[in-house]
Design an enzyme around this catalytic site. Structure first.
Site, PDB file in Angstrom:
ATOM      1  N   PHE A 115      13.454   4.001   4.108  1.00  0.00           N
ATOM      2  CA  PHE A 115      12.128   3.779   4.693  1.00  0.00           C
ATOM      3  C   PHE A 115      11.628   2.412   4.257  1.00  0.00           C
ATOM      4  O   PHE A 115      11.579   2.113   3.070  1.00  0.00           O
ATOM      5  CB  PHE A 115      11.124   4.863   4.257  1.00  0.00           C
ATOM      6  CG  PHE A 115       9.796   4.700   4.951  1.00  0.00           C
ATOM      7  CD1 PHE A 115       9.600   5.203   6.232  1.00  0.00           C
ATOM      8  CD2 PHE A 115       8.755   4.005   4.339  1.00  0.00           C
ATOM      9  CE1 PHE A 115       8.388   5.027   6.892  1.00  0.00           C
ATOM     10  CE2 PHE A 115       7.537   3.830   4.998  1.00  0.00           C
ATOM     11  CZ  PHE A 115       7.356   4.345   6.268  1.00  0.00           C
TER      12      PHE A 115
ATOM     13  N   ASP B 192      14.018  -3.372  -1.866  1.00  0.00           N
ATOM     14  CA  ASP B 192      12.675  -2.948  -1.502  1.00  0.00           C
ATOM     15  C   ASP B 192      12.154  -2.033  -2.612  1.00  0.00           C
ATOM     16  O   ASP B 192      12.524  -0.863  -2.700  1.00  0.00           O
ATOM     17  CB  ASP B 192      12.711  -2.211  -0.152  1.00  0.00           C
ATOM     18  CG  ASP B 192      11.329  -1.757   0.291  1.00  0.00           C
ATOM     19  OD1 ASP B 192      10.377  -1.872  -0.499  1.00  0.00           O
ATOM     20  OD2 ASP B 192      11.197  -1.279   1.439  1.00  0.00           O
TER      21      ASP B 192
ATOM     22  N   LYS C 275       2.213  -1.107  -2.992  1.00  0.00           N
ATOM     23  CA  LYS C 275       1.720   0.141  -3.580  1.00  0.00           C
ATOM     24  C   LYS C 275       1.044  -0.030  -4.952  1.00  0.00           C
ATOM     25  O   LYS C 275      -0.112  -0.395  -5.026  1.00  0.00           O
ATOM     26  CB  LYS C 275       2.852   1.164  -3.645  1.00  0.00           C
ATOM     27  CG  LYS C 275       3.246   1.723  -2.267  1.00  0.00           C
ATOM     28  CD  LYS C 275       4.117   2.948  -2.425  1.00  0.00           C
ATOM     29  CE  LYS C 275       4.645   3.469  -1.102  1.00  0.00           C
ATOM     30  NZ  LYS C 275       3.696   4.269  -0.367  1.00  0.00           N
TER      31      LYS C 275
END
Ligand code: PLP
Length: 399
Positions: A135, A220, A249
């Site tokens: 993702f 990532d 985040k």
């Protein structure tokens, strides 16, 4: 129906199946609904509220900066941006950073950088090898890099050049490598894909292959970074320094921010080739600088590693008591429980009734990702709630 549910269904794009709770306040690991009911928050804004809700360090950083200067433009220098840039480069070992506003934007920037690098330094190579179940976000290139078919299908044609291989399979990466390959893009641990942890030597061997084949390794770390797995960045567990790294985040503890970093040899953007109005603005970067500095100064990753071991022990004994838990997997404070049936959504709802927020990352898997500041007592309390919930699921609790 409560007014707020009505408002949402009337005015908001119906992109999210929400739980029936209106959250109005948070403190530490706890959040409260509008009736004052308390919940232990083991979602933490999807691994974002790194220091817990309304941590004094973050409040002070936002408050002081709000009085000083909230936003100007990247036409000018601003100090919080440069302080965060220096700290991120020093702590990650990469050389340059670009700030944006979300994880998807960070990945998008990293993809653009890879394309430019391929054009300039690798004879026009543009393909990026990505993993199944990955993702990377919802913008067009990020979604093209993402493994989930249903996230991609409605939006074709997507940017091309993403070659998908199984995760944790070096041979598949080798086979997929060709003359047009520019990079390999991976999450060190797949978060949204279900908290999939690869073999200990996987990333190091991918790094070696990238060196041998002349590819960039793009990691990532939007979900795994900033202490979440017990190191500041997950790649630091595996001895696999990336050429390009994304973050978002937890970086500013809940204030929207994203970043991508690169080593000097591939930091190929020229003036005008990338930009962002809000990216790196003083408010977000002062939040990011103070959150990251707190995490580094207090060695929060080491505390996460210790709490993670405690949580793992508790989850393993939970799995021993509940045959429906077929596997637990994770690192630090990012864990999943795999169930033998599609009961994760039901377990999430029952947990909500019991005052615990967790996430059904897959129909068969529950994910736990509390704030990094969670206490061992809170970890125990959450596991006790899940214990009761699984007992109810096993007993065939009403859906
Ligand atoms: C690994 C990874 N990359 C990218 C993203 C996208 O981040 P955002 O939702 O901030 O765009 C996520 C979000 O879950 C993620 O886990």
């Amino acid at each position: 129906m409560a007014d707020w549910m009505d408002l949402e269904s009337r005015y908001y794009f119906q992109t999210q199946k929400r739980l029936p709770v209106l959250l109005v306040r948070g403190e530490g690991t706890k959040v409260y609904d509008e009736q004052g009911r308390q919940y232990l928050d083991f979602v933490a804004g999807v691994a974002t509220v790194s220091l817990g809700h309304c941590h004094p360090v973050l409040i002070k950083a936002i408050e002081e900066q709000a009085h000083q200067l909230i936003h100007v433009s990247n036409y000018y220098y601003t100090l919080p941006q440069l302080k965060l840039a220096e700290l991120l480069c020093q702590t990650s070992g990469l050389d340059r950073v670009f700030f944006c506003n979300s994880g998807a934007e960070a990945v998008e920037g990293a993809i653009k950088l890879t394309r430019k690098w391929g054009k300039e330094k690798k004879d026009g190579a543009y393909e990026i090898i990505v993993a199944e179940n990955a993702f990377h976000g919802r913008t067009l290139a990020a979604v093209a890099a993402t493994g989930t078919e249903k996230y991609r299908a409605p939006f074709t044609p997507l940017p091309e050049g993403f070659i998908r291989v199984p995760f944790n399979d070096l041979e598949a990466i080798k086979e997929a490598t060709g003359g047009k390959t520019a990079a390999v893009l991976l999450e060190p641990i797949q978060g949204e894909g279900g908290v999939n942890v690869p073999a200990d030597d996987y990333l190091r061997r991918v790094r070696a292959w990238c060196d041998q084949a002349g590819l960039l390794l793009v990691l990532d770390e939007v979900q795994t970074g900033i202490g979440r797995t017990g190191k500041l960045f997950a790649f630091q567990h595996y001895g696999a320094q990336p050429d390009v790294l994304t973050s978002a985040k937890g970086l500013a503890g809940g204030v929207p921010i994203g970043a991508f970093l690169a080593r000097e040899h591939c930091a190929v953007f020229a003036p005008g080739e990338h930009g962002s109005t809000f990216g790196g603005n003083p408010l977000a970067t002062n939040a990011g600088y103070n959150v990251l500095k707190y995490i580094v100064d207090n060695d929060v990753p080491a505390q996460v590693a210790k709490k993670g071991e405690h949580l793992e022990r508790r989850l393993r004994s939970l799995a021993d008591r509940h045959p429906m838990v077929t596997e637990i997997r994770g690192k630090g404070l990012l864990w999943a429980l795999e169930l033998d049936r599609e009961a994760a959504e039901q377990a999430v709802r029952l947990s909500l009734d019991e005052g615990l927020l967790i996430n059904n990352v897959k129909p068969t898997a529950l994910r736990l990702m509390p704030p990094l500041t969670v206490s061992e007592d809170e970890l125990d309390e959450a596991v006790d709630i899940i214990d009761r919930v699984l007992t109810r699921v096993e007993a065939g609790a009403a859906k």
